[in-house]
Scaffold this motif. Structure first.
Motif, PDB file in Angstrom:
ATOM      1  N   VAL A 174       8.338 -45.640 -11.961  1.00  0.00           N
ATOM      2  CA  VAL A 174       9.096 -44.772 -12.926  1.00  0.00           C
ATOM      3  C   VAL A 174      10.646 -44.843 -12.546  1.00  0.00           C
ATOM      4  O   VAL A 174      10.746 -44.799 -11.456  1.00  0.00           O
ATOM      5  CB  VAL A 174       8.778 -43.091 -12.943  1.00  0.00           C
ATOM      6  N   ASP A 175      11.405 -45.096 -13.470  1.00  0.00           N
ATOM      7  CA  ASP A 175      13.079 -45.356 -13.251  1.00  0.00           C
ATOM      8  C   ASP A 175      13.853 -44.425 -13.941  1.00  0.00           C
ATOM      9  O   ASP A 175      13.994 -44.374 -15.216  1.00  0.00           O
ATOM     10  CB  ASP A 175      12.828 -46.739 -13.793  1.00  0.00           C
ATOM     11  N   ILE A 176      14.661 -43.588 -13.309  1.00  0.00           N
ATOM     12  CA  ILE A 176      15.362 -42.652 -13.964  1.00  0.00           C
ATOM     13  C   ILE A 176      16.814 -42.915 -14.025  1.00  0.00           C
ATOM     14  O   ILE A 176      17.694 -42.204 -13.830  1.00  0.00           O
ATOM     15  CB  ILE A 176      15.072 -41.015 -13.413  1.00  0.00           C
ATOM     16  N   ASP A 177      17.161 -43.872 -13.202  1.00  0.00           N
ATOM     17  CA  ASP A 177      18.451 -44.766 -13.130  1.00  0.00           C
ATOM     18  C   ASP A 177      18.943 -44.649 -14.827  1.00  0.00           C
ATOM     19  O   ASP A 177      18.043 -44.990 -15.861  1.00  0.00           O
ATOM     20  CB  ASP A 177      18.568 -46.073 -12.941  1.00  0.00           C
ATOM     21  N   ILE A 178      20.244 -44.437 -14.928  1.00  0.00           N
ATOM     22  CA  ILE A 178      20.623 -44.549 -16.605  1.00  0.00           C
ATOM     23  C   ILE A 178      20.442 -46.016 -17.169  1.00  0.00           C
ATOM     24  O   ILE A 178      20.215 -45.944 -18.170  1.00  0.00           O
ATOM     25  CB  ILE A 178      22.012 -44.202 -16.595  1.00  0.00           C
ATOM     26  N   HIS A 179      20.445 -47.028 -16.289  1.00  0.00           N
ATOM     27  CA  HIS A 179      20.216 -48.313 -17.013  1.00  0.00           C
ATOM     28  C   HIS A 179      18.583 -48.747 -16.832  1.00  0.00           C
ATOM     29  O   HIS A 179      17.835 -48.241 -16.109  1.00  0.00           O
ATOM     30  CB  HIS A 179      20.688 -49.493 -16.043  1.00  0.00           C
ATOM     31  N   HIS A 180      18.277 -49.432 -17.871  1.00  0.00           N
ATOM     32  CA  HIS A 180      16.827 -50.027 -18.058  1.00  0.00           C
ATOM     33  C   HIS A 180      16.199 -50.932 -16.811  1.00  0.00           C
ATOM     34  O   HIS A 180      17.250 -51.720 -16.281  1.00  0.00           O
ATOM     35  CB  HIS A 180      16.824 -51.002 -19.081  1.00  0.00           C
ATOM     36  N   GLY A 181      15.472 -50.636 -16.208  1.00  0.00           N
ATOM     37  CA  GLY A 181      14.690 -51.158 -15.096  1.00  0.00           C
ATOM     38  C   GLY A 181      14.076 -52.636 -15.710  1.00  0.00           C
ATOM     39  O   GLY A 181      12.865 -52.739 -15.350  1.00  0.00           O
ATOM     40  N   ASP A 182      14.979 -53.380 -16.194  1.00  0.00           N
ATOM     41  CA  ASP A 182      14.520 -54.611 -16.604  1.00  0.00           C
ATOM     42  C   ASP A 182      13.748 -55.481 -15.748  1.00  0.00           C
ATOM     43  O   ASP A 182      12.836 -56.247 -16.009  1.00  0.00           O
ATOM     44  CB  ASP A 182      15.568 -55.347 -17.314  1.00  0.00           C
ATOM     45  N   VAL A 197       7.678 -47.497 -16.520  1.00  0.00           N
ATOM     46  CA  VAL A 197       8.115 -46.581 -17.178  1.00  0.00           C
ATOM     47  C   VAL A 197       9.603 -46.318 -17.055  1.00  0.00           C
ATOM     48  O   VAL A 197      10.066 -45.792 -15.969  1.00  0.00           O
ATOM     49  CB  VAL A 197       7.485 -45.185 -17.002  1.00  0.00           C
ATOM     50  N   SER A 198      10.814 -46.692 -17.792  1.00  0.00           N
ATOM     51  CA  SER A 198      11.818 -46.573 -17.657  1.00  0.00           C
ATOM     52  C   SER A 198      12.621 -45.596 -18.699  1.00  0.00           C
ATOM     53  O   SER A 198      12.320 -45.830 -20.020  1.00  0.00           O
ATOM     54  CB  SER A 198      12.534 -47.794 -17.832  1.00  0.00           C
ATOM     55  N   PHE A 199      13.275 -44.596 -18.272  1.00  0.00           N
ATOM     56  CA  PHE A 199      13.937 -43.846 -19.128  1.00  0.00           C
ATOM     57  C   PHE A 199      15.569 -44.347 -19.000  1.00  0.00           C
ATOM     58  O   PHE A 199      16.005 -44.436 -17.898  1.00  0.00           O
ATOM     59  CB  PHE A 199      13.962 -42.344 -18.638  1.00  0.00           C
ATOM     60  N   HIS A 200      16.393 -44.611 -20.130  1.00  0.00           N
ATOM     61  CA  HIS A 200      17.608 -45.186 -19.906  1.00  0.00           C
ATOM     62  C   HIS A 200      18.401 -45.073 -21.132  1.00  0.00           C
ATOM     63  O   HIS A 200      17.910 -44.828 -22.416  1.00  0.00           O
ATOM     64  CB  HIS A 200      17.454 -46.748 -19.747  1.00  0.00           C
ATOM     65  N   LYS A 201      19.600 -45.080 -20.959  1.00  0.00           N
ATOM     66  CA  LYS A 201      20.750 -45.111 -22.255  1.00  0.00           C
ATOM     67  C   LYS A 201      20.219 -46.425 -22.841  1.00  0.00           C
ATOM     68  O   LYS A 201      20.396 -47.617 -22.317  1.00  0.00           O
ATOM     69  CB  LYS A 201      22.082 -45.083 -21.690  1.00  0.00           C
TER      70      LYS A 201
END
Ligand SMILES: CN1CC(C(=O)N[C@@H](CCCCCC(O)(O)c2ccon2)c2nc(-c3ccccc3F)c[nH]2)C1
Ligand SMILES: [Ca+2]
Ligand SMILES: [Zn+2]
Length: 376
Positions: A174-182, A197-201
């Motif tokens: 799970v990735d809550i950094d604003i950037h996509h965990g590409d 699972v990435s949450f991102h702008k």
């Protein structure tokens, strides 16, 4: 599983190397490893260090890196130095430049320490010695097999997950950094052993990937989850979408290890970010992941307003331990960074939240529908 710790406590192992704060990307570069030293100083002053096992990372070795990265890319990083002239074609091939991913003094040592800590942390999880392992210097989620990207050179997250897969069948990222965990998504895009699972702008923002319809492929179809968000999201909206998506992922995937990338550039007031989360809101994501009682690895990531990064990761270390840190920051070596209020919790702004309830509901519905395809 740790016998003898009550429900609110966990056995925690924390990785730190005292030289981490000295690495310097260069003038004007927003990525500052000093923030990890600031976090450590707060943990020390708050007396949180004595509640954890503190381990120095074993620097990662070339063969550790080459479990994911290409030999020639690692060989390049090993010899890279600001004093050495490099072939421009080589620099372009590896996406090394003077702005985003520069060669700075000690670059390879930096990679050995931050990735060594994530790999060592994974080994501690494999030994079943701890409930939660922490590496705030890690979480560099953009690095690709043969390419640096977005301030990331080696992908410690991929290396840690590969290590976890030696003892566990299913790892949730799970990735809550604003950037996509590409970089992490790409590495595991075709496997069902890792769910990312990435949450991102999303939309006119780096790295540009992470569309809601990117759900994995082949054997990994439905095991990649992308939650695109717009500017100004606040605690209420973020948790409104975070919890049901993660709950569904936990339900259908049933991971036996979780890796949470806690990039702090999703906080309000971040120099590169455009979200409006508070330390408490960001920390609630850590608290939620911890509540599943599955071995949990916490990693750092982005975060460019230094005092907010240190506040956030100090608070979240307390969350991991089940200890509420006092809002008043005690006087210490870096106190002046926290002027004038000297508080852990930061005020959010009145910036417009462009994420309407309808847009959040539509996104949740689409993501849950995809995840439901994994249910028997
Ligand atoms: C051609 N366009 C320019 C490229 C671009 O916009 N890059 C992003 C990169 C942002 C990287 C974010 C890294 C991370 O926070 O996700 C992270 C870092 C470690 O783990 N995670 C970016 N660079 C900067 C930047 C770079 C140097 C100096 C000042 C800057 F603002 C801001 N945003 C594309
Ligand atoms: Ca993210
Ligand atoms: Zn980021």
């Amino acid at each position: 599983p740790s016998v003898g710790t009550d429900a609110t406590k966990r056995k925690v192992c924390y990785f730190y190397h005292p030289t981490m704060g000295n690495f310097y990307y260069g003038n004007g570069h927003p990525m500052k490893p000093h923030r990890v030293r600031m976090t450590h100083a707060l943990l020390e002053k708050y007396g949180l260090l004595r509640h954890m096992r503190i381990l120095r990372p074993i620097p990662a070795h070339e063969r550790d890196f080459c479990r994911f990265h290409a030999d020639d890319y690692i060989a390049f990083l090993r010899t890279a130095d600001p004093s050495v002239e490099n072939n421009p074609a080589t620099l372009r091939r590896f996406n090394i430049d003077d702005v985003e991913c520069p060669i700075f003094h000690g670059l390879y040592k930096f990679c050995q320490l931050y990735a060594g800590a994530s790999i060592s942390a994974a080994r501690q999880v494999n030994l079943d010695h701890y409930d939660i392992v922490i590496n705030w210097s890690g979480g560099l989620h953009h690095a690709k097999k043969s390419m640096a990207s977005g301030f990331c050179y080696v992908n410690d997250v991929v290396l840690a997950i590969l290590s976890l897969l030696e003892t566990r069948d299913r790892v949730l990222y799970v990735d809550i950094d604003i950037h996509h965990g590409d970089g992490v998504e790409e590495a595991f895009y075709t496997t069902d052993r890792v769910m990312t699972v990435s949450f991102h702008k999303f939309g006119g923002y780096f790295p540009g990937t992470g569309h809601i319809d990117d759900i994995g492929c082949d054997g990994g179809k439905y095991y990649a989850v992308n939650v695109p968000l717009d500017d100004g999201i606040d605690d209420e909206s973020y948790l409104y979408i975070f919890k049901p998506v993660v709950a569904k992922a936990m339900e259908v995937f049933r991971p036996n290890a979780i890796v949470l990338q806690c990039g702090a550039d999703s906080l309000s007031g971040d120099r590169l970010g455009c979200f409006n989360l508070s330390v408490r809101g960001h920390g609630e994501c850590v608290k939620y992941m911890r509540s599943f009682n599955v071995p949990l690895m916490l990693l750092g990531g982005g975060g460019y307003t230094l005092h907010n990064v240190a506040r956030c990761w100090c608070y979240e270390t307390g969350v991991a331990l089940g200890i509420e840190v006092n809002n008043k920051i005690p006087d210490h070596q870096y106190s002046e960074y926290f002027a004038p209020l000297y508080r852990i919790h930061l005020p959010t702004t009145n910036m417009t939240n462009k994420n309407s309830r309808k847009s959040l509901d539509d996104t949740i519905a689409k993501v849950l529908a995809n995840l439901s395809k994994l249910q028997a």
